[in-house]
Design a protein around this motif. Structure first.
Motif, PDB file in Angstrom:
ATOM      1  N   ARG A 196     -11.094   2.654   0.604  1.00  0.00           N
ATOM      2  CA  ARG A 196     -11.059   3.645  -0.483  1.00  0.00           C
ATOM      3  C   ARG A 196     -12.386   4.398  -0.554  1.00  0.00           C
ATOM      4  O   ARG A 196     -12.414   5.607  -0.753  1.00  0.00           O
ATOM      5  N   HIS A 197     -13.487   3.672  -0.377  1.00  0.00           N
ATOM      6  CA  HIS A 197     -14.806   4.316  -0.379  1.00  0.00           C
ATOM      7  C   HIS A 197     -14.911   5.298   0.788  1.00  0.00           C
ATOM      8  O   HIS A 197     -15.368   6.440   0.603  1.00  0.00           O
ATOM      9  N   ALA A 198     -14.495   4.886   1.972  1.00  0.00           N
ATOM     10  CA  ALA A 198     -14.547   5.773   3.145  1.00  0.00           C
ATOM     11  C   ALA A 198     -13.698   7.022   2.919  1.00  0.00           C
ATOM     12  O   ALA A 198     -14.114   8.139   3.254  1.00  0.00           O
ATOM     13  N   ASN A 199     -12.529   6.856   2.341  1.00  0.00           N
ATOM     14  CA  ASN A 199     -11.657   7.991   2.048  1.00  0.00           C
ATOM     15  C   ASN A 199     -12.351   8.987   1.117  1.00  0.00           C
ATOM     16  O   ASN A 199     -12.381  10.197   1.379  1.00  0.00           O
ATOM     17  N   VAL A 200     -12.933   8.484   0.044  1.00  0.00           N
ATOM     18  CA  VAL A 200     -13.615   9.348  -0.925  1.00  0.00           C
ATOM     19  C   VAL A 200     -14.803  10.051  -0.273  1.00  0.00           C
ATOM     20  O   VAL A 200     -15.033  11.248  -0.509  1.00  0.00           O
ATOM     21  N   GLN A 201     -15.541   9.349   0.573  1.00  0.00           N
ATOM     22  CA  GLN A 201     -16.695   9.979   1.224  1.00  0.00           C
ATOM     23  C   GLN A 201     -16.260  11.071   2.196  1.00  0.00           C
ATOM     24  O   GLN A 201     -16.918  12.121   2.288  1.00  0.00           O
ATOM     25  N   ARG A 202     -15.184  10.869   2.911  1.00  0.00           N
ATOM     26  CA  ARG A 202     -14.672  11.905   3.822  1.00  0.00           C
ATOM     27  C   ARG A 202     -14.274  13.147   3.035  1.00  0.00           C
ATOM     28  O   ARG A 202     -14.630  14.268   3.397  1.00  0.00           O
ATOM     29  N   ILE A 203     -13.532  12.931   1.978  1.00  0.00           N
ATOM     30  CA  ILE A 203     -13.095  14.063   1.153  1.00  0.00           C
ATOM     31  C   ILE A 203     -14.306  14.744   0.517  1.00  0.00           C
ATOM     32  O   ILE A 203     -14.385  15.973   0.471  1.00  0.00           O
ATOM     33  N   GLY A 204     -15.258  13.951   0.062  1.00  0.00           N
ATOM     34  CA  GLY A 204     -16.472  14.501  -0.548  1.00  0.00           C
ATOM     35  C   GLY A 204     -17.266  15.357   0.418  1.00  0.00           C
ATOM     36  O   GLY A 204     -17.809  16.399   0.036  1.00  0.00           O
ATOM     37  N   LEU A 205     -17.342  14.939   1.669  1.00  0.00           N
ATOM     38  CA  LEU A 205     -18.039  15.721   2.687  1.00  0.00           C
ATOM     39  C   LEU A 205     -17.357  17.071   2.903  1.00  0.00           C
ATOM     40  O   LEU A 205     -18.017  18.114   2.902  1.00  0.00           O
TER      41      LEU A 205
END
Length: 183
Positions: free
Chosen positions: A63-72
């Motif tokens: 979930r953290h990786a998903n949010v960071q990808r979207i955030g980037l």
């Protein structure tokens, strides 16, 4: 209000429980801004799970990786003059903080909006059938039911989407964008 006054980019992160109204509000705001000639992108969490984050599960790390990808992606678009609206659950405060910090590092505007619909109302809406599937034992890890959701402590805006229409929710968010001189 004309959107031509500001061509600055920004990310508007809509966080909330499943079926809280995040995506509906995001598209209502985007449609109104596009009608005024503004460049807007909606980065929908469900769509990006099937593409950008394909293969990620629902563990805390995924979930953290998903949010960071979207955030980037949001930060890059916003840094280049696009108003980006991101309806994503993003259940963990530290993940959202990391996205905010990425924006701050590039001096890119970032607003966090909590779509504050109570879980009982979300379960009644159950747009995707997730609450029913969880209750039937078909799935586990549903955010806000058997997996945590950490609501923002100090969002830029809290929208009680269960107490007002989509148009009213969109107007409140648009008012904030005007107040912050982002449109």
């Amino acid at each position: 209000m004309t959107t031509r006054e500001c061509e600055c980019g920004a990310t508007v992160w809509l966080t909330g429980l499943p079926s809280s109204g995040k995506t509906t509000i995001a598209h209502a705001v985007a449609d109104r801004l596009r009608d005024q000639g503004r460049r807007v992108e909606v980065l929908d969490g469900d769509e990006l799970r099937r593409t950008l984050s394909l293969g990620l599960g629902f563990s805390r790390a995924d979930r953290h990786a998903n949010v960071q990808r979207i955030g980037l992606v949001a930060e890059v678009l916003a840094r280049n003059g696009v108003l980006v609206i991101v309806p994503v659950i993003a259940p963990y405060a530290d993940s959202r903080t990391a996205v905010r910090e990425r924006h701050e590092a590039s001096r890119t505007a970032y607003l966090e909006v909590h779509v504050a619909t109570p879980s009982g109302v979300c379960a009644q809406r159950d747009v995707k059938g997730l609450y029913a599937r969880q209750a039937a034992g078909e799935i586990t890890g549903l955010t806000g039911v058997d997996d945590p959701y950490e609501p923002p402590r100090q969002p830029d805006l809290s929208i009680p989407a269960h107490e007002q229409s989509v148009a009213e929710s969109a107007s409140i968010l648009l008012d904030l964008l005007v107040e912050r001189r982002l449109v």
